[in-house]
Design a protein around this motif. Structure first.
Motif, PDB file in Angstrom:
ATOM      1  N   VAL A 154       0.855  -1.195   0.000  1.00  0.00           N
ATOM      2  CA  VAL A 154       0.000   0.000   0.000  1.00  0.00           C
ATOM      3  C   VAL A 154       0.885   1.237   0.000  1.00  0.00           C
ATOM      4  O   VAL A 154       2.044   1.189   0.405  1.00  0.00           O
ATOM      5  N   GLY A 155       0.305   2.321  -0.473  1.00  0.00           N
ATOM      6  CA  GLY A 155       1.042   3.583  -0.468  1.00  0.00           C
ATOM      7  C   GLY A 155       0.475   4.527   0.569  1.00  0.00           C
ATOM      8  O   GLY A 155      -0.745   4.705   0.659  1.00  0.00           O
ATOM      9  N   ILE A 156       1.360   5.103   1.391  1.00  0.00           N
ATOM     10  CA  ILE A 156       0.975   6.251   2.228  1.00  0.00           C
ATOM     11  C   ILE A 156       1.330   7.467   1.371  1.00  0.00           C
ATOM     12  O   ILE A 156       2.475   7.595   0.919  1.00  0.00           O
ATOM     13  N   ILE A 157       0.358   8.328   1.138  1.00  0.00           N
ATOM     14  CA  ILE A 157       0.564   9.396   0.155  1.00  0.00           C
ATOM     15  C   ILE A 157       0.198  10.741   0.762  1.00  0.00           C
ATOM     16  O   ILE A 157      -0.939  10.950   1.199  1.00  0.00           O
ATOM     17  N   THR A 158       1.169  11.636   0.814  1.00  0.00           N
ATOM     18  CA  THR A 158       0.912  12.995   1.301  1.00  0.00           C
ATOM     19  C   THR A 158       2.034  13.915   0.818  1.00  0.00           C
ATOM     20  O   THR A 158       3.213  13.580   0.951  1.00  0.00           O
ATOM     21  N   ALA A 257      -0.075  -1.429 -11.120  1.00  0.00           N
ATOM     22  CA  ALA A 257      -1.191  -2.142 -10.479  1.00  0.00           C
ATOM     23  C   ALA A 257      -0.969  -3.647 -10.554  1.00  0.00           C
ATOM     24  O   ALA A 257      -1.203  -4.376  -9.579  1.00  0.00           O
ATOM     25  N   MET A 258      -0.478  -4.126 -11.706  1.00  0.00           N
ATOM     26  CA  MET A 258      -0.289  -5.567 -11.887  1.00  0.00           C
ATOM     27  C   MET A 258       1.002  -6.072 -11.238  1.00  0.00           C
ATOM     28  O   MET A 258       1.143  -7.263 -10.968  1.00  0.00           O
ATOM     29  N   SER A 259       1.937  -5.162 -10.974  1.00  0.00           N
ATOM     30  CA  SER A 259       3.191  -5.612 -10.345  1.00  0.00           C
ATOM     31  C   SER A 259       3.083  -5.666  -8.814  1.00  0.00           C
ATOM     32  O   SER A 259       3.830  -6.390  -8.167  1.00  0.00           O
ATOM     33  N   TYR A 260       2.139  -4.895  -8.243  1.00  0.00           N
ATOM     34  CA  TYR A 260       2.022  -4.899  -6.770  1.00  0.00           C
ATOM     35  C   TYR A 260       1.842  -6.302  -6.186  1.00  0.00           C
ATOM     36  O   TYR A 260       2.537  -6.672  -5.240  1.00  0.00           O
ATOM     37  N   LEU A 351      -6.749  -6.085  -9.746  1.00  0.00           N
ATOM     38  CA  LEU A 351      -7.971  -5.275  -9.890  1.00  0.00           C
ATOM     39  C   LEU A 351      -8.290  -4.518  -8.606  1.00  0.00           C
ATOM     40  O   LEU A 351      -8.986  -3.499  -8.620  1.00  0.00           O
ATOM     41  N   ASP A 352      -7.775  -5.028  -7.511  1.00  0.00           N
ATOM     42  CA  ASP A 352      -7.991  -4.406  -6.209  1.00  0.00           C
ATOM     43  C   ASP A 352      -7.231  -3.081  -6.071  1.00  0.00           C
ATOM     44  O   ASP A 352      -7.555  -2.267  -5.209  1.00  0.00           O
ATOM     45  N   VAL A 353      -6.204  -2.881  -6.902  1.00  0.00           N
ATOM     46  CA  VAL A 353      -5.391  -1.654  -6.804  1.00  0.00           C
ATOM     47  C   VAL A 353      -6.117  -0.546  -7.587  1.00  0.00           C
ATOM     48  O   VAL A 353      -5.632  -0.038  -8.604  1.00  0.00           O
ATOM     49  N   GLN A 354      -7.301  -0.174  -7.101  1.00  0.00           N
ATOM     50  CA  GLN A 354      -8.150   0.772  -7.830  1.00  0.00           C
ATOM     51  C   GLN A 354      -7.510   2.153  -7.980  1.00  0.00           C
ATOM     52  O   GLN A 354      -7.750   2.857  -8.956  1.00  0.00           O
TER      53      GLN A 354
END
Length: 382
Positions: A154-158, A257-260, A351-354
């Protein structure tokens, strides 16, 4: 989003940081054991010890860190009372340094709160020094963590995480082994081409992406063939930085998305996962991005100007496939021991990496994702 970092760049740019260290008393250096041993990093540490009364060093950042790794690092800090955080390393180290620049502030949200989406208000002064030319983490508002329980990242983004200072110093990248230089270089290329073709692309991100791709196409293979070529290495650091700046203003899409899931469940290095997916994903999105692909193709040193846009867009995809092959990076999941029985999981997880899937320049369904993954199992395609 504004990137307000001051960028210092060039050979021996770290030789005198006294102007930057003035008034700083307690610094935290974040790195890993391999990087710590590089002569230029050793002299940076000596300089810091000379000018700062208290220097703590964290050298335990693992590749692809999880939230547990970061929690353990925070728990082991002698003090979180620091007025400068310096990250020296690849993307994982820089991501952890960015997180620590937030977590070392009184009253900051906890790591769990950040993962749950709470937005920090401030951070301590930070300086990021990449030693690989790939993630562009020094220019992105993202910190990517593995979540082992969910077998994903997951990414923490700020934007608060964007640093005060960035140093692009080519001699710090010369100790990168060729396979790391190759896979991190492809990661930078994915950032550039994905942001350039994303639904959220805009004139600012396009500008960064075009400058970055021109530098990358001219320099990536030179850095592998001539490890001591500092000009090519500095160009790659800038290409990587522009890739990060493109992410800060737009966003990646299908490749990432597909590499995560490949990183999260099978622990494939991020650049390797991206390299395997680059050509297949770009072949899929090409019809929706013909003009952009043609523009990118024109930046290749040996581009054929006589081709029309459609032909250029196909030629770019073929260039990507040939580049991954020339860099001796894997081109299939089979050769990495991941069999087609993993397809259902991979499709669902991607697909979950919307957050990234919504940036793809065309509609993407489960069948599309499955078909792209299928190309990574050559045995099924015969």
């Amino acid at each position: 989003m504004n990137i307000n970092s001051t960028v210092i760049s060039g050979f021996q740019a770290l030789n005198d940081l006294s102007y930057l260290l003035q008034g700083k008393e307690k610094a935290l250096l974040v790195t890993d054991k391999n990087i710590e041993g590089i002569p230029a990093v050793q002299s940076l540490i000596a300089q810091l010890k000379q000018q700062i009364s208290s220097l703590s060093i964290v050298n335990s950042v693992p590749p692809e860190p999880s939230q547990h790794d970061v929690a353990a690092i925070v728990a082991a800090l002698p003090s979180t009372d620091v007025d400068l955080v310096i990250g020296v390393g690849g993307g994982s180290v820089l991501d952890v340094a960015k997180l620590l620049s937030i977590l070392c502030v009184d009253g900051a949200p906890t790591l769990d709160a950040l993962l749950a989406g709470e937005k920090p208000q401030t951070r301590t002064t930070s300086l990021l020094i990449p030693t690989t030319a790939g993630t562009g983490s020094e220019a992105t508002p993202n910190a990517i963590l593995a979540i082992p329980e969910k077998e994903t990242k997951v990414g923490i983004i700020t934007p608060v995480m964007l640093p005060d200072y960035v140093a692009l110093v080519p001699e710090l990248t010369t100790s990168m082994p060729p396979h790391i230089a190759s896979s991190t270089g492809i990661d930078a290329l994915c950032h550039l081409i994905e942001c350039f073709t994303a639904t959220v692309a805009n004139p600012v991100s396009d500008n960064y992406a075009l400058i970055g791709m021109k530098k990358l196409f001219a320099s990536l293979e030179t850095t592998i063939a001539e490890p001591g070529n500092l000009e090519a290495r500095l160009n790659m650091l800038w290409a990587s930085y522009y890739g990060g700046a493109s992410i800060a203003h737009a966003g990646t899409h299908l490749v990432h998305a597909m590499s995560y899931p490949l990183g999260g469940k099978y622990h494939l290095p991020h650049g390797v996962a991206n390299a395997i997916l680059l050509a297949p994903c770009m072949r899929f999105v090409r019809p929706a991005a013909v003009s952009k692909f043609a523009q990118a193709y024109d930046l290749l040193p040996d581009a054929d100007a006589t081709l029309d846009e459609e032909a250029k867009s196909h030629a770019l995809v073929e260039y990507f496939a040939a580049l991954v092959k020339r860099l001796k990076l894997p081109a299939s999941l089979e050769e990495l021991g991941i069999g087609p029985d993993h397809l259902p999981y991979l499709v669902e997880a991607a697909l979950d990496v919307q957050r990234l899937m919504k940036n793809v320049p065309m509609k993407v369904g489960a069948d599309d994702v499955r078909n792209v993954y299928l190309t990574l199992f050559p045995a099924l395609n015969h």
